[in-house]
Design an enzyme around this catalytic site. Structure first.
Site, short mmCIF file in Angstrom:
data_model
loop_
_atom_site.label_atom_id
_atom_site.label_comp_id
_atom_site.label_asym_id
_atom_site.label_seq_id
_atom_site.Cartn_x
_atom_site.Cartn_y
_atom_site.Cartn_z
N GLU A 1 5.17 -9.63 15.01
CA GLU A 1 4.70 -10.09 16.31
C GLU A 1 5.09 -11.56 16.57
OE1 GLU A 1 0.67 -9.04 16.77
OE2 GLU A 1 0.64 -9.50 18.91
N ARG B 1 0.82 -1.22 0.00
CA ARG B 1 0.00 0.00 0.00
C ARG B 1 0.85 1.26 0.00
NH1 ARG B 1 -2.21 -3.51 3.20
NH2 ARG B 1 -1.49 -2.48 5.07
P1 AMP Z 1 4.33 -2.41 11.57
O1 AMP Z 1 3.69 -3.14 12.69
O2 AMP Z 1 4.42 -0.91 11.84
O3 AMP Z 1 5.65 -2.99 11.19
O4 AMP Z 1 3.36 -2.56 10.32
C1 AMP Z 1 3.52 -3.56 9.40
C2 AMP Z 1 2.88 -3.26 8.06
O5 AMP Z 1 1.54 -3.66 8.12
C3 AMP Z 1 2.90 -1.81 7.59
O6 AMP Z 1 3.19 -1.81 6.19
C4 AMP Z 1 1.49 -1.32 7.86
O7 AMP Z 1 1.05 -0.51 6.81
C5 AMP Z 1 0.66 -2.58 7.94
N1 AMP Z 1 -0.27 -2.58 9.07
C6 AMP Z 1 0.00 -2.90 10.35
N2 AMP Z 1 -1.10 -2.81 11.11
C7 AMP Z 1 -2.09 -2.41 10.29
C8 AMP Z 1 -3.48 -2.11 10.49
N3 AMP Z 1 -4.06 -2.22 11.69
N4 AMP Z 1 -4.20 -1.73 9.42
C9 AMP Z 1 -3.64 -1.62 8.20
N5 AMP Z 1 -2.34 -1.87 7.95
C10 AMP Z 1 -1.56 -2.26 8.99
#
Ligand code: AMP
Length: 179
Positions: free
Chosen positions: A104, A67
């Site tokens: 996670e 995205r």
């Molecule tokens: P992160 O936990 O910050 O490493 O996020 C991992 C990836 O997943 C990133 O590219 C975010 O855009 C996506 N992502 C994580 N959580 C969400 C969520 N609740 N809704 C949409 N995209 C998410």
């Protein structure tokens, strides 16, 4: 006149949807597709993001698959600068450099084409959502490994309760809205 953060924040809050239990139970997925489908809202969002890139003096925008690409490519075009892809493992056809990071319950990695960034290039890293910050931190580390200067990091939505910002301490961070 420049596009204000407040006006784009209102659009993001109005148009993005919560999808509960996607992609797995307990996660509330922030769906930006209704925002993208609205011409005026999409235009305002890209205007705001491209103005941020210009403000921090970026020479290229780096999008995180998938995205992040949707936001980064038009922002780069609007700012008159280049667009660089960070992809999931095995997607880029040429020789790559890889940066792994912990999710996670699992490991993942981001890859970049070798030689695609000239050392010293000023880049903004862009994605839709800042959640735990692991992906963004890995992206910044990878860009620095190839000699780029990360002058900014840009997200539409910050999930403040996950504390992703802490992993990016000391970096120039711009998030349109915190939920
Ligand atoms: P992160 O936990 O910050 O490493 O996020 C991992 C990836 O997943 C990133 O590219 C975010 O855009 C996506 N992502 C994580 N959580 C969400 C969520 N609740 N809704 C949409 N995209 C998410």
């Amino acid at each position: 006149m420049s596009q204000s953060r407040e006006s784009v924040a209102r659009l993001v809050e109005e148009l993005c949807r919560d999808i509960p239990d996607f992609p797995k139970p307990g996660v509330i997925f922030k769906d930006i597709t209704p925002l993208l489908a609205d011409a005026a809202a999409f235009g305002a969002t890209i205007r705001y993001l491209s103005e941020y890139c210009k403000r921090v003096g970026a020479e290229a925008v780096v999008g995180i698959e998938a995205r992040g690409f949707i936001l980064a490519a038009p922002s780069a075009y609007a700012a008159g600068i280049g667009f660089i892809t960070l992809r999931k493992p095995g997607k880029l056809p040429g020789k790559t450099l890889s940066q792994s990071y912990t999710l996670e319950y699992s490991e993942s990695a981001l890859e970049i084409h070798e030689g695609i960034v000239r050392p010293g290039t000023r880049v903004v890293i862009m994605d839709d959502v800042l959640a735990t910050g692991g992906t963004a931190a890995a992206a910044a580390d990878l860009l620095e490994r190839v000699g780029a200067e990360v002058v900014g990091m840009s997200f539409l939505i910050e999930l403040g309760f996950l504390g992703g910002r802490d992993k990016l301490a000391g970096r120039q961070l711009d998030t349109v809205t915190t939920l």
